[in-house]
Design a protein around this motif. Structure first.
Motif, short mmCIF file in Angstrom:
data_model
loop_
_atom_site.label_atom_id
_atom_site.label_comp_id
_atom_site.label_asym_id
_atom_site.label_seq_id
_atom_site.Cartn_x
_atom_site.Cartn_y
_atom_site.Cartn_z
N ILE A 1 38.31 36.32 41.11
CA ILE A 1 37.34 35.80 40.14
C ILE A 1 37.91 35.87 38.72
CG2 ILE A 1 35.11 36.24 39.04
CD1 ILE A 1 34.13 37.15 41.84
N MET B 1 32.41 35.10 46.84
CA MET B 1 33.47 35.02 45.84
C MET B 1 33.52 33.62 45.22
SD MET B 1 36.71 33.98 44.94
CE MET B 1 37.31 33.33 46.50
N ALA C 1 33.13 32.58 41.44
CA ALA C 1 34.35 32.07 40.82
C ALA C 1 34.20 30.64 40.31
CB ALA C 1 35.51 32.14 41.82
#
Length: 245
Positions: A7, A194, A198
């Motif tokens: 990230i 994620m 992200a």
């Protein structure tokens, strides 16, 4: 831990890409190659860069050269079909070697290069070669830059048009490397959460990079692009040498 690192790297990638157009992608690909299996790294890189480049193209859409984009897209799909038929996936040491060599293309003497993406044959060649390299080395920004050295485009047009073309290259990466991973229990892909974090982080990074881009000159833009990607390339060459020792 790996998800958090991805990230953070996604933000840095989008930020640098928003300024220099390609340095961020080099950093992200290397980080993913360290954390994930190679095929999963290609797919993850493709997803994050597809969003980052797509958003950058949207932010700067008024500067996109659509004629270049159309020609690039056609050749990009041809390259994806060829690489898919070959079925090539690099080992991690080979991937780092390629990541280290690709940035050195920025130092080719300009008088050696007679390419201009604004010309239809060159835009087609760009789409085929850049996408092919993207599918073998994971990144191809410096090669793409060669096709923009002799254009009359401004820094905003260069960043916007390159971002739009890379949407197709990263889409090809997702399809070529993602298809074999479908249904695999050992795919090694990051968790869905994620990507949910992200992706918006990448968008924010792109906007921050665009703010800096507005405040630098065309001369500094080209100078710093060469310096930054060369430093990154040197690091990857060292990693490749370490892996083979």
């Amino acid at each position: 831990m790996a998800g958090a690192l991805i990230i953070v790297t996604a933000f840095l990638t989008a930020f640098l890409s928003g300024i220099l157009g390609m340095a961020g992608g080099l950093i992200l690909m290397g980080a993913l190659a360290l954390l994930l299996p190679v095929s999963a790294a290609f797919v993850t890189h493709g997803i994050l860069q597809l969003v980052a480049n797509g958003w950058r193209a949207v932010v700067h859409r008024e500067f996109v050269d659509w004629a270049i984009l159309r020609n690039y897209a056609v050749a990009s799909f041809v390259a994806a079909a060829v690489v898919s038929l070959i079925g090539f996936t690099p080992s991690r040491p080979l991937l780092f070697l390629l990541l280290g060599l690709v940035p050195m293309l920025v130092w080719l003497p300009r008088h050696w290069v007679r390419l201009d993406a604004a010309r239809t044959p060159h835009a087609l060649l760009s789409g085929f070669l850049v996408t092919s390299l993207n599918l073998t080395a994971g990144v191809a920004g410096p090669l793409l830059d060669i096709f923009f050295l002799r254009t009359a485009l401004t820094r905003h047009q260069i960043v916007a048009t390159k971002a739009a073309t890379q949407v197709f290259s990263h889409l090809a990466k997702i399809i070529v490397f993602g298809a074999p991973l479908l249904g695999s229990d050992t795919a090694g892909m990051p968790p869905a959460w994620m990507f949910l974090i992200a992706i918006p982080v990448s968008m924010i990074g792109t906007m921050c990079g665009g703010w800096v881009l507005d405040r630098i000159s065309d001369v500094n833009f080209k100078r710093w692009t060469a310096i930054v990607v060369t430093i990154i390339g040197g690091f990857y060459l060292a990693k490749a040498a370490q892996a083979w020792m």
